[in-house]
Design a protein around this motif. Structure first.
Motif, PDB file in Angstrom:
ATOM      1  N   ALA A 215       0.820  -1.213   0.000  1.00 51.41           N
ATOM      2  CA  ALA A 215       0.000   0.000   0.000  1.00 51.41           C
ATOM      3  C   ALA A 215       0.854   1.264   0.000  1.00 51.41           C
ATOM      4  CB  ALA A 215      -0.926   0.002   1.213  1.00 51.41           C
ATOM      5  N   LYS A 216       2.117   1.135   0.401  1.00 55.43           N
ATOM      6  CA  LYS A 216       3.015   2.292   0.445  1.00 55.43           C
ATOM      7  C   LYS A 216       4.083   2.203  -0.634  1.00 55.43           C
ATOM      8  CE  LYS A 216       2.206   3.243   5.347  1.00 55.43           C
ATOM      9  NZ  LYS A 216       2.803   3.430   6.691  1.00 55.43           N
ATOM     10  N   VAL A 222      -0.914   1.221  -5.372  1.00 56.09           N
ATOM     11  CA  VAL A 222      -1.746   0.106  -4.910  1.00 56.09           C
ATOM     12  C   VAL A 222      -2.992  -0.062  -5.776  1.00 56.09           C
ATOM     13  CG1 VAL A 222      -3.040   1.503  -3.258  1.00 56.09           C
ATOM     14  CG2 VAL A 222      -2.731  -0.956  -2.834  1.00 56.09           C
ATOM     15  N   VAL A 238      -3.041  -7.133  -0.304  1.00 53.59           N
ATOM     16  CA  VAL A 238      -2.389  -5.834  -0.133  1.00 53.59           C
ATOM     17  C   VAL A 238      -1.726  -5.792   1.240  1.00 53.59           C
ATOM     18  CG1 VAL A 238      -2.747  -3.343   0.063  1.00 53.59           C
ATOM     19  CG2 VAL A 238      -3.976  -4.653  -1.695  1.00 53.59           C
ATOM     20  N   GLU A 240      -0.341  -3.486   3.971  1.00 51.46           N
ATOM     21  CA  GLU A 240      -0.602  -2.091   4.311  1.00 51.46           C
ATOM     22  C   GLU A 240       0.660  -1.269   4.553  1.00 51.46           C
ATOM     23  OE1 GLU A 240      -3.401  -0.629   3.966  1.00 51.46           O
ATOM     24  OE2 GLU A 240      -4.464  -2.482   3.500  1.00 51.46           O
ATOM     25  N   GLU A 241       1.731  -1.885   5.043  1.00 53.11           N
ATOM     26  CA  GLU A 241       2.954  -1.137   5.357  1.00 53.11           C
ATOM     27  C   GLU A 241       4.077  -1.365   4.351  1.00 53.11           C
ATOM     28  OE1 GLU A 241       3.042   1.101   7.801  1.00 53.11           O
ATOM     29  OE2 GLU A 241       0.933   0.585   8.167  1.00 53.11           O
ATOM     30  N   ASP A 260       7.934  -8.016   5.608  1.00 43.89           N
ATOM     31  CA  ASP A 260       6.912  -7.973   4.556  1.00 43.89           C
ATOM     32  C   ASP A 260       7.227  -8.950   3.432  1.00 43.89           C
ATOM     33  OD1 ASP A 260       5.127  -6.115   5.638  1.00 43.89           O
ATOM     34  OD2 ASP A 260       6.291  -4.412   4.902  1.00 43.89           O
TER      35      ASP A 260
END
Length: 275
Positions: A215-216, A222, A238, A240-241, A260
């Protein structure tokens, strides 16, 4: 066990590959495609190879023949002319050339060529998908921050300045090199646009595909996964970080995968094992 080799890619250009494999065991083959400004030994890709090799896959990563590196300098952009003349058609050819080379090697008895999977990162995601969608013998393909609309990103034949100058440059943030992109990339992307119409090709395909996105991510937004998230044969996750490289960097000094990327590889592993 790890072994390095050379294959002959597009336009007869040699490039390097390496394979991490378990000898004396015939196992599925997983081929990894790096992205734009990338190469097979970037960052934590060696840890990715080890992860899959420890979990039942023979893992191959390779340099695209026109990615700007050379067999003698696999991690340095020493051939900017080749880089500028790279395109999707050449990269798709390269994947096939790597597979053909592997069939000729001594360790080929350890590779199950009826169970071939692809992973692509960023621009390599588009290439891996295009190859997979044209070759039904590929079991599945997964992307990490994959470019899913290569036509709109790279096929800008109406870019007047690019067409007039014949080249535009992208600065490599790590090396500060001015990386040329010749206008032929736009022309070639349009030339093979049917092969790069990923969403429509996916709609007509009966296999299952996996798309992982951060997402970043500043490079591939995204929203890119919106193209496929409603397709019944496409699974989207997805993070998020996560950024574009899922927490990795180059050079990457840690012996452990970034969190991640480790989670992303775990999802890919489970997905491929389920097929």
């Amino acid at each position: 066990m790890k072994q390095e080799g050379i294959y002959i890619g597009a336009e007869g250009k040699p490039a390097g590959y390496d394979i991490e494999y378990t000898p004396n065991q015939k196992q599925p083959l997983l081929v990894f495609c790096h992205g734009f400004n990338g190469f097979k030994d970037w960052g934590a890709f060696h840890l990715m190879a080890h992860y899959f090799a420890q979990n039942g896959f023979q893992f191959v990563k390779f340099n695209f023949s026109h990615n700007g590196t050379s067999p003698e300098h696999p991690m340095d952009f020493v051939d900017l002319e080749a880089f500028g003349n790279n395109n999707f058609e050449k990269e798709i050819y390269d994947i096939g050339a790597v597979l053909e080379q592997l069939k000729k090697e001594d360790f080929a008895t350890c590779l199950d060529f009826e169970k071939v999977f692809l992973i692509g990162h960023s621009k390599g995601g588009a290439t891996a998908l295009a190859y997979s969608l044209a070759h039904q013998e590929i079991v599945s393909c997964a992307t990490l921050a994959g470019v899913l609309d290569p036509l709109s990103r790279y096929g800008k034949v109406n870019d007047k300045q690019w067409k007039e100058k014949g080249v535009k440059y992208v600065v490599n943030g790590r090396t500060n090199q001015k990386m040329p992109m010749y206008y032929q990339l736009a022309e070639n992307t349009q030339k093979i646009k049917e092969q790069l119409d990923i969403r429509n090709l996916l709609k007509a395909d009966k296999r299952k595909f996996l798309f992982l996105q951060g997402a970043k991510d500043p490079a591939v937004p995204v929203t890119e996964v919106n193209l496929v998230k409603n397709l019944s044969n496409c699974t989207v996750a997805v993070f998020e970080e996560a950024n574009h490289v899922f927490g990795a960097s180059h050079p990457y000094e840690s012996a452990e995968l970034p969190n991640d990327l480790k989670e992303a590889l775990s999802q890919i592993l489970k997905f491929f094992q389920s097929l």
